[in-house]
Design a protein around this motif. Structure first.
Motif, mmCIF file in Angstrom:
data_model
loop_
_atom_site.group_PDB
_atom_site.id
_atom_site.type_symbol
_atom_site.label_atom_id
_atom_site.label_comp_id
_atom_site.label_asym_id
_atom_site.label_seq_id
_atom_site.Cartn_x
_atom_site.Cartn_y
_atom_site.Cartn_z
ATOM 1 N N LEU A 159 -13.568 15.516 -40.925
ATOM 2 C CA LEU A 159 -14.204 14.315 -40.683
ATOM 3 C C LEU A 159 -13.605 13.152 -40.547
ATOM 4 N N VAL A 160 -12.423 12.919 -41.189
ATOM 5 C CA VAL A 160 -11.491 11.796 -41.174
ATOM 6 C C VAL A 160 -10.976 11.854 -39.739
ATOM 7 N N ALA A 161 -10.385 12.954 -39.570
ATOM 8 C CA ALA A 161 -9.801 12.945 -37.791
ATOM 9 C C ALA A 161 -10.786 12.624 -36.886
ATOM 10 N N THR A 162 -11.904 13.107 -37.038
ATOM 11 C CA THR A 162 -12.947 12.491 -35.980
ATOM 12 C C THR A 162 -13.547 11.238 -36.214
ATOM 13 N N SER A 163 -13.342 10.639 -37.431
ATOM 14 C CA SER A 163 -13.484 9.227 -37.621
ATOM 15 C C SER A 163 -12.523 8.290 -36.857
#
Length: 446
Positions: A159-163
């Motif tokens: 999720l952090v990478a996607t953000s």
């Protein structure tokens, strides 16, 4: 109505007012002294009265200035408290200025939460430690720097990478993901770099690799700590030269790719034991983001549970929510919490998750007897293997359950909860602290 074009800063006008008043008082005293000496009068009594008059006038002027300056602040504080009661801050405040400091800090914190929700709607987090991480993401995302995300399994690294990708300047370009754990041995080069037709047995057609697919965009390598050493060496060349060759090919292919890597392993220790290349580690570790485990961000548990419940159109009882928040360890982190809520939702009746729907390790042997006392009003069976709780423990459990129920009925507003319990608000606040109850978990906006 015509608006004035000239504005004087308070930093200038207030010192000028006091300086002018001091000069005026000095001139008046000097003239009065001259008058007394000229007419052979005793200046003592006249100067005393002059001092009293000057002091009174100065005090009145000071009060007027303070009132003019602080009235908008007082109105703002009063309006803010009507929207979001800040009673805990008021209880600790010793004077109005300290109370205002608490209020402004709380408002700043809540504005930060609002900003976080707007920028990162896919990440459910309100804790201070996670807001710090999201603040780092906001700074890192617009750059092309390589990012290494470190965190335990289930903390939300993907999720952090996607953000990061969504907030980057490449958000309209490809975002290619590769889970390094899922790549079979012997197919690493084909997955990363692609292959030409006939490059090896079974290569019946050309395949485009992940690097080529991510050209001009972002490549996310999840669990990079599981990548074999021989592949790491070839990865390093791509990071340095920004070019590669397909398996079985002879032509170099240049790419413009931003790299994001994630792992749940300690890469430094892996470097020490020669299981991860040191030069690749330094290439990846340009910007490091450490994602805290769920046990270190307990303020987010209530927010996450309510989010998962809304997804399934179900509710959670206050006692069950409190038990989830008090669980001493979350080895599976957010993913484990989500699975527990999903299981409890399936097992629940009337679309409400109760403590009996939670796993035994969540309920805990120490809380179960108190739950039986507080919910059924009966003492636990003395024939059980575990010894029954003491009278103090039972009374504490009843008190805790009553406070939780009052907070549930008042939707987390402690003033109303204190009224329901017929105790003073300060007493309720101390009892909430004593029983380690998170009052925020009962608010509607969670």
């Amino acid at each position: 109505m015509k608006t004035s074009r000239y504005h004087v800063s308070f930093y200038i006008i207030i010192p000028l007012i006091f300086a002018g008043y001091a000069v005026l008082a000095s001139i008046s005293t000097y003239r009065l002294t001259q008058y007394c000496l000229k007419h052979d009068l005793d200046p003592g009594s006249l100067l005393l009265w002059a001092l009293i008059v000057i002091s009174i006038i100065g005090s009145v002027c000071g009060l007027i200035i303070v009132w003019i300056l602080l009235k908008p602040v007082s109105n703002f504080i009063r309006n803010a408290q009507s929207v979001m009661p800040l009673k805990e801050a008021e209880e600790d405040a010793k004077d109005p200025i300290e109370k205002w400091g608490h209020v402004f800090n709380e408002i700043t914190s809540r504005l930060s939460i609002v900003e976080t929700k707007e920028l990162f709607p896919e990440i459910i987090a309100e804790s201070e430690i996670m807001r710090a991480v999201l603040s780092q993401i906001k700074k890192v995302a617009p750059t092309d720097s390589t990012v290494l995300i470190i965190g335990e399994s289930g903390t939300g690294k993907e999720l952090v990478a996607t953000s990061i990708y969504k907030q980057s300047l490449r958000n309209d370009k490809p975002f290619i993901k590769l889970n390094c754990v899922a790549v079979p041995d012997g197919l690493w080069e084909s997955e990363l770099f692609g292959h030409e037709k006939g490059a090896f047995t079974g290569a019946t057609s050309r395949k485009i690799g992940r690097f080529e697919l991510a050209n001009s965009g972002t490549l996310f390598l999840d669990e990079i700590g599981d990548m074999p050493l021989e592949t790491q060496a070839k990865m390093l060349r791509v990071l340095q030269e920004r070019e590669f060759e397909r398996v079985g090919g002879t032509r170099s292919i240049k790419v413009d790719v931003r790299f994001i890597a994630a792992t749940n392993k300690d890469l430094k220790k892996m470097v020490e034991v020669k299981k991860f290349r040191e030069d690749l580690f330094f290439r990846l570790n340009v910007i490091r983001l450490d994602i805290p485990p769920l046990r270190d961000r307990r303020d987010d548990i209530a927010v996450l549970v309510n989010h998962f419940c809304r997804q399934r159109e179900i509710e959670v009882s206050p006692i069950a929510l409190q038990m989830l928040m008090e669980n001493s360890s979350w080895p599976g982190n957010v993913r484990e919490l989500q699975n527990i809520v999903e299981r409890a939702a399936v097992m629940s009746e009337n679309d409400i998750i109760e403590p009996r729907h939670l796993p035994e390790n969540i309920i805990g042997s120490g809380i179960a007897p108190l739950l039986a006392v507080s919910s059924a009003g009966e003492s636990p069976d003395a024939g059980d293997d575990n010894s029954p709780p003491s009278l103090d423990d039972q009374l504490s459990g009843i008190e805790r359950a009553m406070i939780i129920e009052a907070l549930r009925k008042s939707e987390g507003v402690q003033v109303k909860a204190a009224g329901l319990l017929r105790i003073k608000q300060r007493s309720l606040w101390h009892r909430i602290k004593k029983h380690n109850i998170n009052a925020k978990a009962f608010k509607k906006n969670n």
